[in-house]
Design a protein around this motif. Structure first.
Motif, PDB file in Angstrom:
ATOM      1  N   TYR A  84       0.835  -1.196   0.000  1.00 25.93           N
ATOM      2  CA  TYR A  84       0.000   0.000   0.000  1.00 25.93           C
ATOM      3  C   TYR A  84       0.868   1.243   0.000  1.00 25.93           C
ATOM      4  O   TYR A  84       2.037   1.191   0.349  1.00 25.93           O
ATOM      5  CB  TYR A  84      -0.976   0.007   1.182  1.00 25.93           C
ATOM      6  N   ARG A  85       0.293   2.360  -0.419  1.00 23.65           N
ATOM      7  CA  ARG A  85       1.014   3.639  -0.480  1.00 23.65           C
ATOM      8  C   ARG A  85       1.020   4.298   0.888  1.00 23.65           C
ATOM      9  O   ARG A  85      -0.007   4.351   1.560  1.00 23.65           O
ATOM     10  CB  ARG A  85       0.358   4.589  -1.474  1.00 23.65           C
ATOM     11  N   ASP A  90       5.694   6.527  -0.886  1.00 24.88           N
ATOM     12  CA  ASP A  90       6.377   5.256  -1.129  1.00 24.88           C
ATOM     13  C   ASP A  90       5.378   4.110  -1.002  1.00 24.88           C
ATOM     14  O   ASP A  90       4.338   4.243  -0.369  1.00 24.88           O
ATOM     15  CB  ASP A  90       7.493   5.027  -0.104  1.00 24.88           C
ATOM     16  N   TRP A  91       5.744   2.978  -1.576  1.00 24.34           N
ATOM     17  CA  TRP A  91       4.983   1.752  -1.365  1.00 24.34           C
ATOM     18  C   TRP A  91       5.559   1.038  -0.154  1.00 24.34           C
ATOM     19  O   TRP A  91       6.751   1.142   0.126  1.00 24.34           O
ATOM     20  CB  TRP A  91       5.061   0.848  -2.591  1.00 24.34           C
ATOM     21  N   MET A  92       4.713   0.321   0.572  1.00 28.57           N
ATOM     22  CA  MET A  92       5.159  -0.404   1.755  1.00 28.57           C
ATOM     23  C   MET A  92       4.473  -1.753   1.837  1.00 28.57           C
ATOM     24  O   MET A  92       3.315  -1.904   1.467  1.00 28.57           O
ATOM     25  CB  MET A  92       4.829   0.384   3.022  1.00 28.57           C
ATOM     26  N   VAL A  93       5.218  -2.723   2.330  1.00 30.19           N
ATOM     27  CA  VAL A  93       4.664  -4.026   2.661  1.00 30.19           C
ATOM     28  C   VAL A  93       5.234  -4.405   4.022  1.00 30.19           C
ATOM     29  O   VAL A  93       6.388  -4.097   4.333  1.00 30.19           O
ATOM     30  CB  VAL A  93       4.986  -5.091   1.575  1.00 30.19           C
ATOM     31  N   ILE A 136       9.030  -6.839   9.662  1.00 21.87           N
ATOM     32  CA  ILE A 136       9.873  -6.013   8.799  1.00 21.87           C
ATOM     33  C   ILE A 136       8.938  -5.184   7.927  1.00 21.87           C
ATOM     34  O   ILE A 136       7.996  -5.716   7.329  1.00 21.87           O
ATOM     35  CB  ILE A 136      10.861  -6.836   7.942  1.00 21.87           C
ATOM     36  N   ASN A 137       9.158  -3.887   7.929  1.00 22.27           N
ATOM     37  CA  ASN A 137       8.423  -2.975   7.058  1.00 22.27           C
ATOM     38  C   ASN A 137       9.355  -2.585   5.927  1.00 22.27           C
ATOM     39  O   ASN A 137      10.449  -2.080   6.166  1.00 22.27           O
ATOM     40  CB  ASN A 137       7.955  -1.739   7.822  1.00 22.27           C
ATOM     41  N   ILE A 138       8.917  -2.838   4.708  1.00 24.55           N
ATOM     42  CA  ILE A 138       9.756  -2.614   3.537  1.00 24.55           C
ATOM     43  C   ILE A 138       9.146  -1.492   2.703  1.00 24.55           C
ATOM     44  O   ILE A 138       7.972  -1.563   2.331  1.00 24.55           O
ATOM     45  CB  ILE A 138       9.880  -3.911   2.713  1.00 24.55           C
ATOM     46  N   PHE A 139       9.956  -0.463   2.440  1.00 22.27           N
ATOM     47  CA  PHE A 139       9.516   0.714   1.699  1.00 22.27           C
ATOM     48  C   PHE A 139      10.272   0.814   0.378  1.00 22.27           C
ATOM     49  O   PHE A 139      11.465   0.527   0.326  1.00 22.27           O
ATOM     50  CB  PHE A 139       9.813   1.992   2.497  1.00 22.27           C
ATOM     51  N   HIS A 140       9.575   1.246  -0.670  1.00 25.86           N
ATOM     52  CA  HIS A 140      10.233   1.534  -1.939  1.00 25.86           C
ATOM     53  C   HIS A 140       9.309   2.400  -2.790  1.00 25.86           C
ATOM     54  O   HIS A 140       8.094   2.193  -2.780  1.00 25.86           O
ATOM     55  CB  HIS A 140      10.590   0.249  -2.695  1.00 25.86           C
TER      56      HIS A 140
END
Length: 187
Positions: A84-85, A90-93, A136-140
């Motif tokens: 999600y934005r 950024d996008w995050m999962v 873990i939060n992953i941003f890109h």
């Protein structure tokens, strides 16, 4: 897995041997290097050492310099959010991780977690399963660069992820310089 708790090391690219007269930077490139992987249980001592180093620099006991606050881990995905934005664009999962170094899963009685004599059986409706895990939060900025976790049990390798504390819990954060690789066991 790493059953002894010793540090796990994996070799990184070993460039081809150069010419005999090579020196300096080219010679260093030929050397075999290794990457340090932390188990999830080792993240708390790692974070404690980072905090101590930062406090020493702030108090003047240690010279101020940049230090690496990132680590590398292999873990098993227990669950994952849909990408999600964020408010920043950024996008995050978010992925819940486990590995064999964490304490075992246990049955917990919600009504009185400190009562060791409580009826912690599946038939007790107030009991639930507690699975120790780390998120873990992953941003890109590019959604296609986020790792895709399809099933519980997918194995994820995370490189250069930051370790931090959030609401009293250890948390990993994937940043733009982080990299991820997901392996899915065959059926």
């Amino acid at each position: 897995g790493n059953e002894t708790g010793d540090q796990a090391e994996a070799p990184v690219a070993n460039p081809e041997e150069g010419t005999a007269g090579e020196e300096g930077e080219q010679a260093r490139k030929r050397r075999r290097t290794s990457v340090r992987y932390h188990t999830l249980a080792e993240l708390q001592p790692f974070l404690d050492a980072l905090k101590s180093r930062k406090q020493d620099m702030q108090s003047g006991r240690r010279a101020f310099h940049r230090f690496d606050d990132s680590t590398n881990v292999y873990a098993i995905a227990l669950s994952s959010s849909a990408p999600y934005r964020t408010k920043r664009g950024d996008w995050m999962v978010s992925v819940l991780l486990i590995d064999e170094s964490l304490p075992p899963t246990k049955l917990v009685n919600d009504s009185n977690e400190n009562n060791s004599n409580a009826d912690n059986t599946p038939a007790n409706p107030s009991a639930h399963i507690y699975v120790p895990s780390i998120s873990i939060n992953i941003f890109h900025p590019d959604k296609s660069k986020l790792p895709v976790i399809r099933y519980a049990g997918d194995v994820i390798r995370a490189h250069r992820v930051a370790v931090q504390e959030y609401n009293g819990d250890i948390q990993l954060v994937g940043r733009r310089n982080s990299s991820f690789y997901v392996v899915r066991p065959r059926n």
